[in-house]
Design an enzyme around this catalytic site. Sequence first.
Site, PDB file in Angstrom:
ATOM      1  N   GLU A   1       0.854  -1.192   0.000  1.00  0.00           N
ATOM      2  CA  GLU A   1       0.000   0.000   0.000  1.00  0.00           C
ATOM      3  C   GLU A   1       0.890   1.243   0.000  1.00  0.00           C
ATOM      4  O   GLU A   1       1.990   1.220   0.552  1.00  0.00           O
ATOM      5  CB  GLU A   1      -0.900  -0.030   1.249  1.00  0.00           C
ATOM      6  CG  GLU A   1      -2.007   0.986   1.262  1.00  0.00           C
ATOM      7  CD  GLU A   1      -2.977   0.793   2.442  1.00  0.00           C
ATOM      8  OE1 GLU A   1      -3.429  -0.345   2.694  1.00  0.00           O
ATOM      9  OE2 GLU A   1      -3.261   1.795   3.105  1.00  0.00           O
TER      10      GLU A   1
ATOM     11  N   ASP B   1       0.002   5.442   0.623  1.00  0.00           N
ATOM     12  CA  ASP B   1      -1.139   6.292   0.974  1.00  0.00           C
ATOM     13  C   ASP B   1      -0.855   7.769   1.038  1.00  0.00           C
ATOM     14  O   ASP B   1       0.154   8.171   1.603  1.00  0.00           O
ATOM     15  CB  ASP B   1      -1.608   6.020   2.420  1.00  0.00           C
ATOM     16  CG  ASP B   1      -1.990   4.611   2.684  1.00  0.00           C
ATOM     17  OD1 ASP B   1      -2.602   4.018   1.817  1.00  0.00           O
ATOM     18  OD2 ASP B   1      -1.672   4.116   3.785  1.00  0.00           O
TER      19      ASP B   1
ATOM     20  N   TRP C   1      -9.521   7.616  15.863  1.00  0.00           N
ATOM     21  CA  TRP C   1      -8.162   8.144  15.798  1.00  0.00           C
ATOM     22  C   TRP C   1      -8.135   9.669  15.947  1.00  0.00           C
ATOM     23  O   TRP C   1      -7.286  10.239  16.620  1.00  0.00           O
ATOM     24  CB  TRP C   1      -7.539   7.724  14.452  1.00  0.00           C
ATOM     25  CG  TRP C   1      -6.103   8.067  14.293  1.00  0.00           C
ATOM     26  CD1 TRP C   1      -5.171   8.232  15.292  1.00  0.00           C
ATOM     27  CD2 TRP C   1      -5.413   8.293  13.063  1.00  0.00           C
ATOM     28  NE1 TRP C   1      -3.947   8.531  14.744  1.00  0.00           N
ATOM     29  CE2 TRP C   1      -4.066   8.581  13.386  1.00  0.00           C
ATOM     30  CE3 TRP C   1      -5.797   8.283  11.709  1.00  0.00           C
ATOM     31  CZ2 TRP C   1      -3.110   8.855  12.408  1.00  0.00           C
ATOM     32  CZ3 TRP C   1      -4.837   8.545  10.752  1.00  0.00           C
ATOM     33  CH2 TRP C   1      -3.508   8.821  11.107  1.00  0.00           C
TER      34      TRP C   1
ATOM     35  N   GLU D   1      -3.206  10.412   3.054  1.00  0.00           N
ATOM     36  CA  GLU D   1      -4.393  10.526   3.902  1.00  0.00           C
ATOM     37  C   GLU D   1      -4.446  11.951   4.438  1.00  0.00           C
ATOM     38  O   GLU D   1      -3.516  12.396   5.105  1.00  0.00           O
ATOM     39  CB  GLU D   1      -4.335   9.544   5.063  1.00  0.00           C
ATOM     40  CG  GLU D   1      -4.354   8.094   4.599  1.00  0.00           C
ATOM     41  CD  GLU D   1      -4.317   7.114   5.763  1.00  0.00           C
ATOM     42  OE1 GLU D   1      -5.065   6.128   5.705  1.00  0.00           O
ATOM     43  OE2 GLU D   1      -3.543   7.327   6.712  1.00  0.00           O
TER      44      GLU D   1
ATOM     45  N   ARG E   1       4.531   2.926   8.587  1.00  0.00           N
ATOM     46  CA  ARG E   1       5.644   3.789   8.174  1.00  0.00           C
ATOM     47  C   ARG E   1       5.129   5.207   7.891  1.00  0.00           C
ATOM     48  O   ARG E   1       5.372   5.768   6.830  1.00  0.00           O
ATOM     49  CB  ARG E   1       6.305   3.235   6.911  1.00  0.00           C
ATOM     50  CG  ARG E   1       6.967   1.885   7.090  1.00  0.00           C
ATOM     51  CD  ARG E   1       7.703   1.487   5.814  1.00  0.00           C
ATOM     52  NE  ARG E   1       8.322   0.174   5.953  1.00  0.00           N
ATOM     53  CZ  ARG E   1       7.691  -0.998   5.791  1.00  0.00           C
ATOM     54  NH1 ARG E   1       6.417  -1.020   5.457  1.00  0.00           N
ATOM     55  NH2 ARG E   1       8.341  -2.126   5.937  1.00  0.00           N
ATOM     56  N   GLU E   2       4.433   5.790   8.854  1.00  0.00           N
ATOM     57  CA  GLU E   2       3.849   7.104   8.614  1.00  0.00           C
ATOM     58  C   GLU E   2       4.907   8.200   8.574  1.00  0.00           C
ATOM     59  O   GLU E   2       5.848   8.207   9.356  1.00  0.00           O
ATOM     60  CB  GLU E   2       2.845   7.477   9.716  1.00  0.00           C
ATOM     61  CG  GLU E   2       1.576   6.652   9.734  1.00  0.00           C
ATOM     62  CD  GLU E   2       1.683   5.433  10.618  1.00  0.00           C
ATOM     63  OE1 GLU E   2       2.783   5.203  11.178  1.00  0.00           O
ATOM     64  OE2 GLU E   2       0.687   4.702  10.751  1.00  0.00           O
TER      65      GLU E   2
ATOM     66  N   THR F   1       1.361  10.274   5.104  1.00  0.00           N
ATOM     67  CA  THR F   1       1.707   9.282   4.079  1.00  0.00           C
ATOM     68  C   THR F   1       2.083   7.991   4.793  1.00  0.00           C
ATOM     69  O   THR F   1       2.535   8.010   5.936  1.00  0.00           O
ATOM     70  CB  THR F   1       2.885   9.749   3.216  1.00  0.00           C
ATOM     71  OG1 THR F   1       4.046   9.903   4.036  1.00  0.00           O
ATOM     72  CG2 THR F   1       2.583  11.057   2.518  1.00  0.00           C
ATOM     73  N   ASN F   2       1.894   6.862   4.104  1.00  0.00           N
ATOM     74  CA  ASN F   2       2.255   5.585   4.711  1.00  0.00           C
ATOM     75  C   ASN F   2       2.654   4.630   3.592  1.00  0.00           C
ATOM     76  O   ASN F   2       2.218   4.791   2.444  1.00  0.00           O
ATOM     77  CB  ASN F   2       1.072   5.027   5.502  1.00  0.00           C
ATOM     78  CG  ASN F   2       1.487   4.000   6.561  1.00  0.00           C
ATOM     79  OD1 ASN F   2       2.648   3.585   6.627  1.00  0.00           O
ATOM     80  ND2 ASN F   2       0.538   3.590   7.384  1.00  0.00           N
TER      81      ASN F   2
END
Length: 298
Positions: free
Chosen positions: A123, A125, A216, A127, A150-151, A140-141
Amino acid sequence: MGYYFMNINNSCSNNIPVLSSILLFILCLYNPLAISVDDTVRFDANYSPTWGRDHVTVVGDGTQVQLSLDERSGAGFHSNQKYGSGIFRMKLKLPNKKDKGIITTFYLTGLPAGQPTGGPHDEADFEFLGSNGKKFIVSTNVFANDNGDREQQFTLWFDPTLDFHVYEILWNQHHIVFSVDGIPIRVYHNFKAQIGANYPSQQMHVESSIWNMTDWLGPVDWSQGPFVAEYRGFGLDACVHQPSDPQDCHSSKYYWNDPKYWQLTPQQNKLLKYVRRNHLVYDYCGDRKKHFIECKIH
Ligand SMILES: *[C@@H]1O[C@H](CO)[C@@H](O)[C@H](O)[C@H]1NC(C)=O
């Protein structure tokens, strides 16, 4: 086919108050980053609604989509094909509401369409975290046949609710590059050969969605709704994954696999460094609770 050129002069005028003179100098004088996004491609050429169909509205001759979230439902859409490499670009305008507690996404995933979580998978991302109307954070990840975590999070240097901006994920066998309006903000290198770090290498498709992440981000104030995210630019510069020939998407016949795209140019590196120095607010590599092998090289 008409192309809409969102060149950097455009963002110069929008962003002058918050960008440093050095970055402006690079952007405006050298103007290296003219980004073209084909605004004329219809949504249904490449994409379909995934969930919350009555909250997906196609407008503008089919070339623009609005995803809305209210107390009844959010919504999402996905690409019809799965890909093995490419440059994935979308123009996105975020809800112009105080929308703490909701999240707007644009990402690549190896999970089945409409399934937001699952076991180990690939993936990448973008977000966009809902805000109190002041500070806009993009998270981002990267997942690489694992559970991600892995943000890297950044403040944006513009108000993403006022205009469309271009968000891009380049994915080839050398790196994944996240860019905003042509400015790279994050690079995830393929360090598999050097140190055995995981790297996304299975087919993925594109997903976008708006939904509430009360758990969250805190409770949503539904009286502010509906929250509407707008998307344009449904063309895809990407290699469709062929189960019979998965290596084909790594071929140099696709321009994004060309050595030119194996690393950033010196100019892009300068921009990356600038953004990371001034806009990075969280990095998993600096998190003592996390131990990722690729962080030893960064
Ligand atoms: C918002 O999130 C909560 C908690 O996960 C959930 O119960 C609720 O159904 C969600 N509402 C919408 C409109 O998605």
